[in-house]
Design an enzyme around this catalytic site. Structure first.
Site, PDB file in Angstrom:
ATOM      1  N   ARG A 239      47.780  42.988  46.769  1.00  0.00           N
ATOM      2  CA  ARG A 239      47.871  42.370  47.189  1.00  0.00           C
ATOM      3  C   ARG A 239      48.981  41.210  46.817  1.00  0.00           C
ATOM      4  O   ARG A 239      49.403  41.254  45.995  1.00  0.00           O
ATOM      5  CB  ARG A 239      47.085  41.388  46.878  1.00  0.00           C
ATOM      6  CG  ARG A 239      45.382  42.295  47.237  1.00  0.00           C
ATOM      7  CD  ARG A 239      44.814  42.236  49.269  1.00  0.00           C
ATOM      8  NE  ARG A 239      44.115  42.792  50.175  1.00  0.00           N
ATOM      9  CZ  ARG A 239      43.859  44.131  49.872  1.00  0.00           C
ATOM     10  NH1 ARG A 239      44.846  43.969  49.853  1.00  0.00           N
ATOM     11  NH2 ARG A 239      42.292  44.142  50.762  1.00  0.00           N
ATOM     12  N   GLU A 268      50.547  35.700  54.256  1.00  0.00           N
ATOM     13  CA  GLU A 268      50.321  37.319  55.538  1.00  0.00           C
ATOM     14  C   GLU A 268      50.313  36.250  56.819  1.00  0.00           C
ATOM     15  O   GLU A 268      48.771  35.661  57.230  1.00  0.00           O
ATOM     16  CB  GLU A 268      49.614  38.555  55.553  1.00  0.00           C
ATOM     17  CG  GLU A 268      50.274  39.403  53.919  1.00  0.00           C
ATOM     18  CD  GLU A 268      49.665  39.883  53.669  1.00  0.00           C
ATOM     19  OE1 GLU A 268      48.444  41.038  54.384  1.00  0.00           O
ATOM     20  OE2 GLU A 268      50.024  41.281  52.531  1.00  0.00           O
ATOM     21  N   HIS A 287      51.631  45.107  55.373  1.00  0.00           N
ATOM     22  CA  HIS A 287      50.353  45.514  55.078  1.00  0.00           C
ATOM     23  C   HIS A 287      49.747  46.872  55.814  1.00  0.00           C
ATOM     24  O   HIS A 287      48.232  46.901  56.476  1.00  0.00           O
ATOM     25  CB  HIS A 287      49.428  44.053  55.611  1.00  0.00           C
ATOM     26  CG  HIS A 287      48.174  44.511  54.730  1.00  0.00           C
ATOM     27  ND1 HIS A 287      47.742  43.450  53.761  1.00  0.00           N
ATOM     28  CD2 HIS A 287      47.755  45.344  53.874  1.00  0.00           C
ATOM     29  CE1 HIS A 287      46.816  43.718  53.097  1.00  0.00           C
ATOM     30  NE2 HIS A 287      46.926  45.092  53.187  1.00  0.00           N
TER      31      HIS A 287
HETATM   32  P1  NAP Z   1      40.191  50.126  42.647  1.00  0.00           P
HETATM   33  O1  NAP Z   1      39.725  52.403  42.578  1.00  0.00           O
HETATM   34  O2  NAP Z   1      39.492  49.491  42.044  1.00  0.00           O
HETATM   35  O3  NAP Z   1      41.359  50.298  41.350  1.00  0.00           O
HETATM   36  C1  NAP Z   1      41.965  49.244  40.780  1.00  0.00           C
HETATM   37  C2  NAP Z   1      42.363  49.087  39.286  1.00  0.00           C
HETATM   38  O4  NAP Z   1      42.714  48.920  39.026  1.00  0.00           O
HETATM   39  C3  NAP Z   1      41.417  49.621  38.335  1.00  0.00           C
HETATM   40  O5  NAP Z   1      41.213  51.234  37.998  1.00  0.00           O
HETATM   41  C4  NAP Z   1      41.061  49.052  37.543  1.00  0.00           C
HETATM   42  O6  NAP Z   1      40.960  49.249  36.189  1.00  0.00           O
HETATM   43  C5  NAP Z   1      42.423  48.117  37.793  1.00  0.00           C
HETATM   44  N1  NAP Z   1      41.548  46.826  37.362  1.00  0.00           N
HETATM   45  C6  NAP Z   1      41.170  45.737  38.141  1.00  0.00           C
HETATM   46  N2  NAP Z   1      41.508  44.176  37.180  1.00  0.00           N
HETATM   47  C7  NAP Z   1      42.540  44.929  35.754  1.00  0.00           C
HETATM   48  C8  NAP Z   1      42.922  44.075  35.262  1.00  0.00           C
HETATM   49  N3  NAP Z   1      42.837  42.554  35.072  1.00  0.00           N
HETATM   50  N4  NAP Z   1      44.289  44.659  34.703  1.00  0.00           N
HETATM   51  C9  NAP Z   1      45.011  45.888  34.978  1.00  0.00           C
HETATM   52  N5  NAP Z   1      43.878  46.294  35.730  1.00  0.00           N
HETATM   53  C10 NAP Z   1      43.586  46.590  36.446  1.00  0.00           C
HETATM   54  O7  NAP Z   1      40.744  49.972  43.772  1.00  0.00           O
HETATM   55  P2  NAP Z   1      41.693  51.101  44.563  1.00  0.00           P
HETATM   56  O8  NAP Z   1      41.093  51.615  45.683  1.00  0.00           O
HETATM   57  O9  NAP Z   1      42.661  52.302  43.821  1.00  0.00           O
HETATM   58  O10 NAP Z   1      42.578  49.778  45.660  1.00  0.00           O
HETATM   59  C11 NAP Z   1      43.226  48.825  44.476  1.00  0.00           C
HETATM   60  C12 NAP Z   1      43.656  47.716  45.386  1.00  0.00           C
HETATM   61  O11 NAP Z   1      44.843  48.595  46.390  1.00  0.00           O
HETATM   62  C13 NAP Z   1      42.796  47.159  46.802  1.00  0.00           C
HETATM   63  O12 NAP Z   1      41.784  46.474  45.243  1.00  0.00           O
HETATM   64  C14 NAP Z   1      43.211  46.809  47.475  1.00  0.00           C
HETATM   65  O13 NAP Z   1      43.397  44.706  47.011  1.00  0.00           O
HETATM   66  C15 NAP Z   1      44.630  47.538  47.966  1.00  0.00           C
HETATM   67  N6  NAP Z   1      44.886  48.685  48.651  1.00  0.00           N
HETATM   68  C16 NAP Z   1      45.653  47.734  49.802  1.00  0.00           C
HETATM   69  C17 NAP Z   1      45.638  48.598  51.031  1.00  0.00           C
HETATM   70  C18 NAP Z   1      47.072  47.806  52.023  1.00  0.00           C
HETATM   71  O14 NAP Z   1      46.689  48.080  52.475  1.00  0.00           O
HETATM   72  N7  NAP Z   1      48.195  47.936  51.651  1.00  0.00           N
HETATM   73  C19 NAP Z   1      45.425  49.396  50.887  1.00  0.00           C
HETATM   74  C20 NAP Z   1      44.531  50.062  50.809  1.00  0.00           C
HETATM   75  C21 NAP Z   1      43.958  49.190  48.749  1.00  0.00           C
HETATM   76  P3  NAP Z   1      39.241  49.518  35.500  1.00  0.00           P
HETATM   77  O15 NAP Z   1      39.090  50.995  36.441  1.00  0.00           O
HETATM   78  O16 NAP Z   1      39.846  50.144  33.916  1.00  0.00           O
HETATM   79  O17 NAP Z   1      38.093  49.135  35.773  1.00  0.00           O
END
Ligand code: NAP
Length: 334
Positions: A239, A268, A287
């Site tokens: 994000r 955005e 995005h």
């Molecule tokens: P996810 O599986 O929940 O992974 C997020 C990771 O971030 C988790 O491993 C979590 O750690 C870690 N985390 C959370 N807070 C943190 C902090 N304060 N410090 C360090 N690490 C932290 O989510 P995902 O499915 O991979 O998606 C991640 C993000 O990508 C989404 O939230 C979204 O905003 C973004 N996204 C963007 C697009 C795009 O089109 N550009 C598409 C899809 C997703 P733990 O596992 O240790 O809790």
């Protein structure tokens, strides 16, 4: 039994739309732009369910205007546009679309890594602008190697791990920083845990995959950019507000880091006069990391599945605010 009323803030791919119409009383905002706040308030005053996008600001004030809304099925994995605390207090279920977009987003992250390192976008412009005048040249548009370099993954969740799997194929050394250490993934993927500062200092490519929360807002600011190597690249498909854009501009302009590839932006759509867009060492995209026909269709199917579960009186598979279960049971309306 009257069918649940579902308001949809944008058109989704046609096949899952057909399915939704069979089960629910669907009303849809037909424009490409998000519905104005006034319209959203009017619609959720009567809707049982809402299918939202990350461009719909569902803050506490707005959620307090509805007494009918029972579920928000977000068409995204990130839910930073929704006030989860208020939704939970009001017994509104919030679901998202994890997993189905993981591989597509990781593919695009790698596309950005490759574009910025090997100057793909710059090279395309170079030819189109008629700058290719001297044939092959030893130093023309020289980039940096991806294979054998060090990748730093910030947030080793679903997408971060999928990026690591790709990086293995490129023979990269992989470092990660995440909220919790992941011993199983360390073993499976050969990734090495570092604290954030060490990861920033040691990596050639730093890729961000944390959700946007109060904790991760401007996680990468002036201090963090100052720790990166002058030859390193920052990639952001998480994000926009995870990075302080002003500090990033300064770091790029001063040559403190080598480049950035950004799919997400603090505001955005990012305005045309965003100074980052004037820098040659920035690759920009609007995005679109999860935007493939296959994935956008699967995301819509997930949304439909979550709504169906909920209105059949069952816990939806992708419930985000799990505490809501203690406050209200899913509504059996179909
Ligand atoms: P996810 O599986 O929940 O992974 C997020 C990771 O971030 C988790 O491993 C979590 O750690 C870690 N985390 C959370 N807070 C943190 C902090 N304060 N410090 C360090 N690490 C932290 O989510 P995902 O499915 O991979 O998606 C991640 C993000 O990508 C989404 O939230 C979204 O905003 C973004 N996204 C963007 C697009 C795009 O089109 N550009 C598409 C899809 C997703 P733990 O596992 O240790 O809790």
């Amino acid at each position: 039994m009257t069918r649940p009323r579902v308001y949809l803030t944008r058109k989704l791919p046609e096949k899952p739309m057909e399915h939704l119409r069979k089960i629910f009383e669907v009303e849809m905002w037909k424009e490409m732009c998000p519905p104005p706040r006034k319209v959203l308030i009017e619609k959720i005053r009567e809707a049982d369910g809402l299918i939202s996008l990350l461009t719909d600001k569902l803050d506490g004030e707005l959620l307090h205007t509805t007494s009918t809304l029972k579920i928000i099925a977000q068409y995204a994995v990130g839910v930073d546009n929704i006030d989860l605390r208020v939704a939970t207090d009001r017994g509104i279920y919030v679901t998202n679309t994890p997993n189905v977009l993981t591989e597509t987003t990781a593919d695009f992250t790698f596309a950005l890594i490759m574009s910025i390192a090997r100057r793909v976008v710059e090279a395309d412009r170079y030819i189109r602008e008629g700058k290719w005048k001297i044939g092959w040249h030893p130093t023309m548009l020289m980039g940096r190697d991806i294979h054998g370099s060090t990748l730093g993954i910030v947030g080793l969740g679903r997408i971060g791990s999928a990026v690591a799997r790709r990086a293995k194929g490129f023979n990269m050394k992989i470092l990660y920083f995440s909220k919790r250490r992941k011993p199983e993934l360390e073993k499976e993927l050969g990734v090495v845990y570092k604290d954030l500062d060490d990861l920033l200092m040691e990596s050639d490519f730093i890729t961000l995959h944390v959700p946007l929360t109060n904790e991760t807002h401007h996680l990468i600011g002036e201090r963090e950019l100052g720790l990166m190597k002058e030859t390193a690249f920052l990639i952001n498909t998480s994000r926009g507000s995870v990075v302080d854009e002003k500090a990033l501009y300064k770091a790029l302009k001063n040559g403190d880091i080598a480049g950035a590839a950004l799919d997400v932006w603090e505001h955005e759509p990012t305005p045309n006069d965003n100074p980052l867009l004037n820098l040659i060492n920035v690759v920009a995209s609007p995005h679109i990391a999860s935007s493939s026909l296959e994935t956008r269709t699967k995301m819509a199917e997930k949304v439909a599945e979550n709504l169906e579960f909920f209105f059949k009186g069952k816990t939806p598979p992708d419930l985000v605010n799990k505490e809501v279960i203690k406050i209200k049971k899913p509504s059996k309306l179909i």
